[in-house]
Design a protein around this motif. Sequence first.
Motif, PDB file in Angstrom:
ATOM      1  N   GLY A  78     -11.466   5.884   4.705  1.00 32.75           N
ATOM      2  CA  GLY A  78     -10.971   6.388   5.988  1.00 32.75           C
ATOM      3  C   GLY A  78      -9.544   6.877   5.901  1.00 32.75           C
ATOM      4  N   LYS A  79      -8.703   6.159   5.167  1.00 32.00           N
ATOM      5  CA  LYS A  79      -7.295   6.543   5.019  1.00 32.00           C
ATOM      6  C   LYS A  79      -7.169   7.882   4.293  1.00 32.00           C
ATOM      7  N   GLN A 136      -9.668  -1.763  -0.658  1.00 34.01           N
ATOM      8  CA  GLN A 136     -11.098  -1.823  -0.397  1.00 34.01           C
ATOM      9  C   GLN A 136     -11.632  -0.429  -0.073  1.00 34.01           C
ATOM     10  N   SER A 192     -13.943   0.637   1.864  1.00 28.27           N
ATOM     11  CA  SER A 192     -14.185   0.916   3.285  1.00 28.27           C
ATOM     12  C   SER A 192     -12.908   1.337   4.007  1.00 28.27           C
ATOM     13  N   VAL A 193     -11.775   0.803   3.581  1.00 34.22           N
ATOM     14  CA  VAL A 193     -10.488   1.152   4.198  1.00 34.22           C
ATOM     15  C   VAL A 193      -9.905   2.399   3.541  1.00 34.22           C
ATOM     16  N   THR A 207     -19.968   5.489   2.061  1.00 31.62           N
ATOM     17  CA  THR A 207     -18.733   5.137   2.766  1.00 31.62           C
ATOM     18  C   THR A 207     -17.784   6.331   2.821  1.00 31.62           C
ATOM     19  N   SER A 220       0.854  -1.180   0.000  1.00 31.23           N
ATOM     20  CA  SER A 220       0.000   0.000   0.000  1.00 31.23           C
ATOM     21  C   SER A 220       0.894   1.236   0.000  1.00 31.23           C
ATOM     22  N   PRO A 279      -5.483  -4.585   1.924  1.00 28.65           N
ATOM     23  CA  PRO A 279      -6.705  -4.055   2.549  1.00 28.65           C
ATOM     24  C   PRO A 279      -7.038  -2.647   2.074  1.00 28.65           C
ATOM     25  N   ASP A 280      -6.012  -1.827   1.804  1.00 24.05           N
ATOM     26  CA  ASP A 280      -6.246  -0.436   1.404  1.00 24.05           C
ATOM     27  C   ASP A 280      -6.918  -0.304   0.044  1.00 24.05           C
TER      28      ASP A 280
END
Length: 202
Positions: free
Chosen positions: A181-182, A175, A177-178, A60, A24, A172-173
């Motif tokens: 937020g990031k 997605q 949803s992740v 989201t 990521s 994960p980044d």
Amino acid sequence: MKAARTWLIALAATSLAGCATTTSGPVEVTRFHLGTPLERGTVTVEPMTGGGPATLEFGTYAGAVQAELLQQGYSAPAPAASGQYLAVVGFTRTTTEGAPRPAPFSVGLGVGGGSYGRGGGVDVGGGVSFPIGKRRSHYVTASDLSVQIRRRSDGTVIWEGRARTQADDKAPDSQASVAAGKLAHALFLGFPGESGRSITVK
């Protein structure tokens, strides 16, 4: 015995080479504002004009932006009321094929020799490695978030920011949803930030 030890070392290297990794990237952020202290008040989060109807994915990103605005001193309006400010949110997610990865396995072979003759000898050493299997394709997802804070009374944009990050499609980044937020966290870090300056948030 020595040949067996060499083979075991090569086999261990093969196992490590075969492990898949996901990566990521950091977030690149740029912000603009009028250079005066920003007023606080109630704020409504809306999708950018022309960005299509609000979707589950927009929810989201909108939720992530609203959470950051609340942290910065803004507040949500009463039910059915309009906010004093509009936070206009736009986002894109693009997946492209990255450079092919190396073959999943690599085998190394080594040879060694001993000495012979009186007062002299010959030592021979060497090695070769070659991949097993085909080079694998992988994909990278780029996520972008843009936010404008506008006064509802006259439509003036008092603050604007953009954030972008990339991640391996298996990380994960990648997605939503992740990533939402990031991106939102990086965008509002040190709010309002230095106008016109680009920063990298790891």
